[in-house]
Design a protein around this motif. Structure first.
Motif, mmCIF file in Angstrom:
data_model
loop_
_atom_site.group_PDB
_atom_site.id
_atom_site.type_symbol
_atom_site.label_atom_id
_atom_site.label_comp_id
_atom_site.label_asym_id
_atom_site.label_seq_id
_atom_site.Cartn_x
_atom_site.Cartn_y
_atom_site.Cartn_z
ATOM 1 N N LEU A 38 0.877 -1.171 0.000
ATOM 2 C CA LEU A 38 0.000 0.000 0.000
ATOM 3 C C LEU A 38 0.920 1.229 0.000
ATOM 4 C CD1 LEU A 38 -3.279 0.040 1.898
ATOM 5 C CD2 LEU A 38 -2.002 2.134 1.700
ATOM 6 N N ASP A 39 1.013 1.830 -1.164
ATOM 7 C CA ASP A 39 1.994 2.905 -1.382
ATOM 8 C C ASP A 39 1.714 4.119 -0.491
ATOM 9 O OD1 ASP A 39 3.771 4.711 -2.381
ATOM 10 O OD2 ASP A 39 3.272 4.387 -4.487
ATOM 11 N N THR A 40 2.666 4.439 0.357
ATOM 12 C CA THR A 40 2.476 5.585 1.262
ATOM 13 C C THR A 40 3.187 6.845 0.752
ATOM 14 O OG1 THR A 40 4.371 4.814 2.520
ATOM 15 C CG2 THR A 40 2.199 4.204 3.362
ATOM 16 N N TRP A 42 2.295 8.938 -1.623
ATOM 17 C CA TRP A 42 1.494 9.894 -2.404
ATOM 18 C C TRP A 42 1.566 11.322 -1.870
ATOM 19 C CZ3 TRP A 42 -1.058 9.422 -6.998
ATOM 20 C CH2 TRP A 42 -1.026 8.155 -7.563
ATOM 21 N N PHE A 60 -8.112 14.138 -1.569
ATOM 22 C CA PHE A 60 -7.416 13.373 -2.604
ATOM 23 C C PHE A 60 -6.644 12.206 -1.984
ATOM 24 C CE2 PHE A 60 -3.432 12.634 -4.923
ATOM 25 C CZ PHE A 60 -3.955 12.157 -6.116
ATOM 26 N N LEU A 61 -5.925 12.488 -0.895
ATOM 27 C CA LEU A 61 -5.135 11.424 -0.259
ATOM 28 C C LEU A 61 -6.049 10.319 0.297
ATOM 29 C CD1 LEU A 61 -2.401 13.559 1.538
ATOM 30 C CD2 LEU A 61 -2.127 12.169 -0.508
ATOM 31 N N ASP A 62 -7.198 10.710 0.855
ATOM 32 C CA ASP A 62 -8.158 9.707 1.344
ATOM 33 C C ASP A 62 -8.698 8.880 0.183
ATOM 34 O OD1 ASP A 62 -7.808 10.576 3.903
ATOM 35 O OD2 ASP A 62 -9.631 11.794 3.973
ATOM 36 N N TYR A 63 -8.962 9.574 -0.928
ATOM 37 C CA TYR A 63 -9.486 8.883 -2.106
ATOM 38 C C TYR A 63 -8.477 7.839 -2.609
ATOM 39 C CZ TYR A 63 -10.635 8.102 -7.002
ATOM 40 O OH TYR A 63 -10.886 7.508 -8.205
ATOM 41 N N VAL A 64 -7.203 8.267 -2.707
ATOM 42 C CA VAL A 64 -6.158 7.346 -3.183
ATOM 43 C C VAL A 64 -6.028 6.165 -2.223
ATOM 44 C CG1 VAL A 64 -3.679 7.095 -3.612
ATOM 45 C CG2 VAL A 64 -4.882 9.079 -4.481
ATOM 46 N N ARG A 65 -6.050 6.447 -0.939
ATOM 47 C CA ARG A 65 -5.937 5.361 0.045
ATOM 48 C C ARG A 65 -7.096 4.370 -0.124
ATOM 49 N NH1 ARG A 65 -2.880 4.332 4.919
ATOM 50 N NH2 ARG A 65 -3.809 2.471 5.738
ATOM 51 N N GLU A 67 -8.780 3.753 -2.840
ATOM 52 C CA GLU A 67 -8.558 2.979 -4.068
ATOM 53 C C GLU A 67 -7.505 1.895 -3.836
ATOM 54 O OE1 GLU A 67 -10.119 3.358 -7.282
ATOM 55 O OE2 GLU A 67 -11.494 4.286 -5.848
ATOM 56 N N LEU A 68 -6.453 2.231 -3.095
ATOM 57 C CA LEU A 68 -5.395 1.253 -2.835
ATOM 58 C C LEU A 68 -5.900 0.128 -1.928
ATOM 59 C CD1 LEU A 68 -2.211 3.502 -2.352
ATOM 60 C CD2 LEU A 68 -2.947 2.270 -4.375
#
Lengths: 147, 380
Positions: A38-40, A42, A60-65, A67-68
């Motif tokens: 889980l790429d941290t 971003w 945005f960061l919550d959204y990416v998390r 999705e991951l």
């Protein structure tokens, strides 16, 4: 070989590597360890974006998390499906930079070999994951199988 | 990953080593390297580095930030310095708020009404071009949405604001960001050369880069690289008005692209956001600080503003402008430290093609338009 790690992401990019890793684990009677990173990185990647509002940036960061995390669940299901008849297996989601997390796992001696698809994590990663296999080849001392 | 940093004072102790490195870097550049460059005789010419390469403390600061991350620290900021570099973002925001001391309300209206036509025209043109190219090159619809806003408004901030609304895949957003940043960094370094070579004045140059450069951070850097002075009428005072017009457009552009993206599709329950909600979520609050500063300057809270044709700037205003040079210098070292060449080098595929085509068109066309209307640009 007692433990083989396989990097998976729940997509076609890791399907062949997973099949290879399961066969290898059977042959060697080794434990198979599936890993999703889980790429941290971003927040760092968009780091100099000084003019986004706090809400926009955090949103945005919550959204990416989110999705991951969905991708991690797909990877887990892919792993469980492929290892249904090989009970000596486990799956982990590791937080971190993909190259660093996988190199760290091997550096700590948690596996004796690693298998990964050339394009693994590309559906959910930053552009630098294109070089993941190349980066790992430089630092991993154990056998590394890139498919 | 998702927990953004806590408040400023909670971050400060951990950020001190990184901040110290950035501040020391800027002090060395401004007090020793820059004066040395002015006096150094190279190839028989005094100040050759400045005259030929147009190097100043801003460019040197960004270059040092780049070197720290990509060369000296081997591609990643060490943990001890990372928080300080992260906090440098606040310096740029503070600098932009203080920049409000360069304008009066009348000057903002004059500049802003001119900017709104140029910016508005180029935003619409860029969005249409990205949507067309996205369709032509078979680009994913959500990625087209992200690229449309990123190329037309203000790069990374617009991509970050748009991605969740169009359900963009993280990898797609990453490629869009890498493309925008790569193009922005290239234009940041070449624009001062072009500006000087064409003999543009600050007003023309600020209007050009404020319209033509994709990412806002690079607009600021390109303006200060052209003329590091922070005063009314300098490149940064013009370019940043253009930039702020773009930033204000973010919530509206997200709203428009979201409507485009979901047209003909069933939007998931609860994901539809009104323009009002988007304004609350996406509006950059520092713009209000900037406008507050303009208001205070206009009512004379800091003394005379030193606007062209008026009395000279008061000591308070002069002091604020001196601080701004330091604040921007420090902030831009931090910005350089966040440019990761290993990410940018991997940008590619359709987003790169679309980004380059739209970015180059916008960059060149903005220059042509500014040259055509140069006699009609309003000076402050």
């Amino acid at each position: 070989m007692t433990t083989i790690a396989v990097a998976i992401d729940g997509t076609e990019a890791s399907a062949a590597a997973l099949v290879f890793a399961v066969d290898k684990a059977r042959l060697e009677e080794a434990r198979l360890h599936g890993v999703f990173v889980l790429d941290t990185g971003w927040a760092d990647f968009i780091g100099n974006d000084w003019q986004s509002s706090r809400n926009a940036r955090q949103g945005f960061l919550d959204y990416v998390r989110g999705e991951l995390e969905k991708q991690s669940e797909r990877a887990r299901r892919q792993f469980v499906g492929a290892t249904a008849d090989w009970p000596n297996s486990s799956f982990t989601t590791l937080p971190g930079d993909p190259a660093e997390a996988l190199a760290g796992l091997m550096g700590r001696g948690e596996a004796d070999a690693m298998v990964l698809g050339e394009a693994v994590y590309r559906t959910c990663g930053r552009p630098s994951v294109k070089n993941l296999a190349k980066q790992l080849k430089k630092v991993v001392r154990q056998p590394l199988f890139v498919l | 990953m998702t927990s953004e940093s806590p408040g400023f004072f909670q971050q400060l102790p951990k950020a001190l080593p990184g901040l110290a490195l950035i501040v020391i870097t800027m002090v060395v550049i401004r007090l020793w390297i820059e004066p040395w460059m002015k006096g150094a005789v190279i190839l028989g010419q005094k100040g050759w580095l400045i005259n030929v390469f147009h190097l100043n403390y801003i460019l040197l600061g960004i270059i040092m930030g780049l070197l720290y991350r990509n060369v000296i620290f081997g591609g990643k900021l060490p943990d001890i310095f990372a928080d300080g570099f992260k906090l440098s973002r606040l310096f740029i925001k503070t600098g932009i708020i203080l920049l409000g001391s360069l304008y009066t309300v009348q000057a903002i209206i004059k500049l802003g009404s001119m900017a709104i036509f140029l910016i508005g025209g180029f935003v619409v043109l860029s969005i249409i071009m990205v949507l067309w190219l996205g369709k032509l090159l078979g680009m994913d619809r959500s990625m087209t949405g992200v690229m449309a806003n990123a190329c037309s408004i203000c790069g990374v901030s617009a991509a970050v604001a748009t991605a969740p609304a169009v359900e963009a895949k993280p990898a797609h957003v990453a490629y869009a960001i890498a493309t925008i940043l790569g193009f922005g960094i290239l234009t940041m370094f070449i624009s001062p050369f072009i500006g000087h070579a064409l003999g543009l004045n600050d007003l023309q140059y600020g209007a050009w880069v404020g319209t033509g450069i994709l990412n806002s951070g690079q607009v600021l850097a390109a303006c200060l690289a052209f003329n590091p002075n922070v005063a009314p009428g300098t490149a940064v005072s013009v370019g940043e008005i253009w930039n702020i017009m773009r930033v204000i457009a973010i919530p509206f552009a997200v709203f428009a692209v979201t409507i485009w993206y979901w047209s003909g599709q069933e939007q998931p329950e609860g994901s539809r956001k009104s323009l009002g909600t988007l304004l609350v979520e996406k509006f950059p609050v520092f713009v209000l600080g900037f406008l507050g500063m303009v208001l205070l300057t206009s009512i004379g809270a800091f003394g005379d503003a030193g606007i062209k044709g008026g009395p000279p700037a008061s000591d308070t205003i002069k002091m604020i402008r001196d601080w701004m040079q330091w604040i921007f210098g420090i902030g831009l070292v931090g910005m350089g430290g966040y440019i990761d060449f290993k990410e940018l080098a991997q940008a590619g595929g359709t987003p790169l093609k679309v980004g380059l085509l739209v970015g180059t068109t916008k960059y060149v066309l903005a220059l042509v338009v500014v040259l055509i209307i140069r006699d009609h640009l309003v000076e402050i």
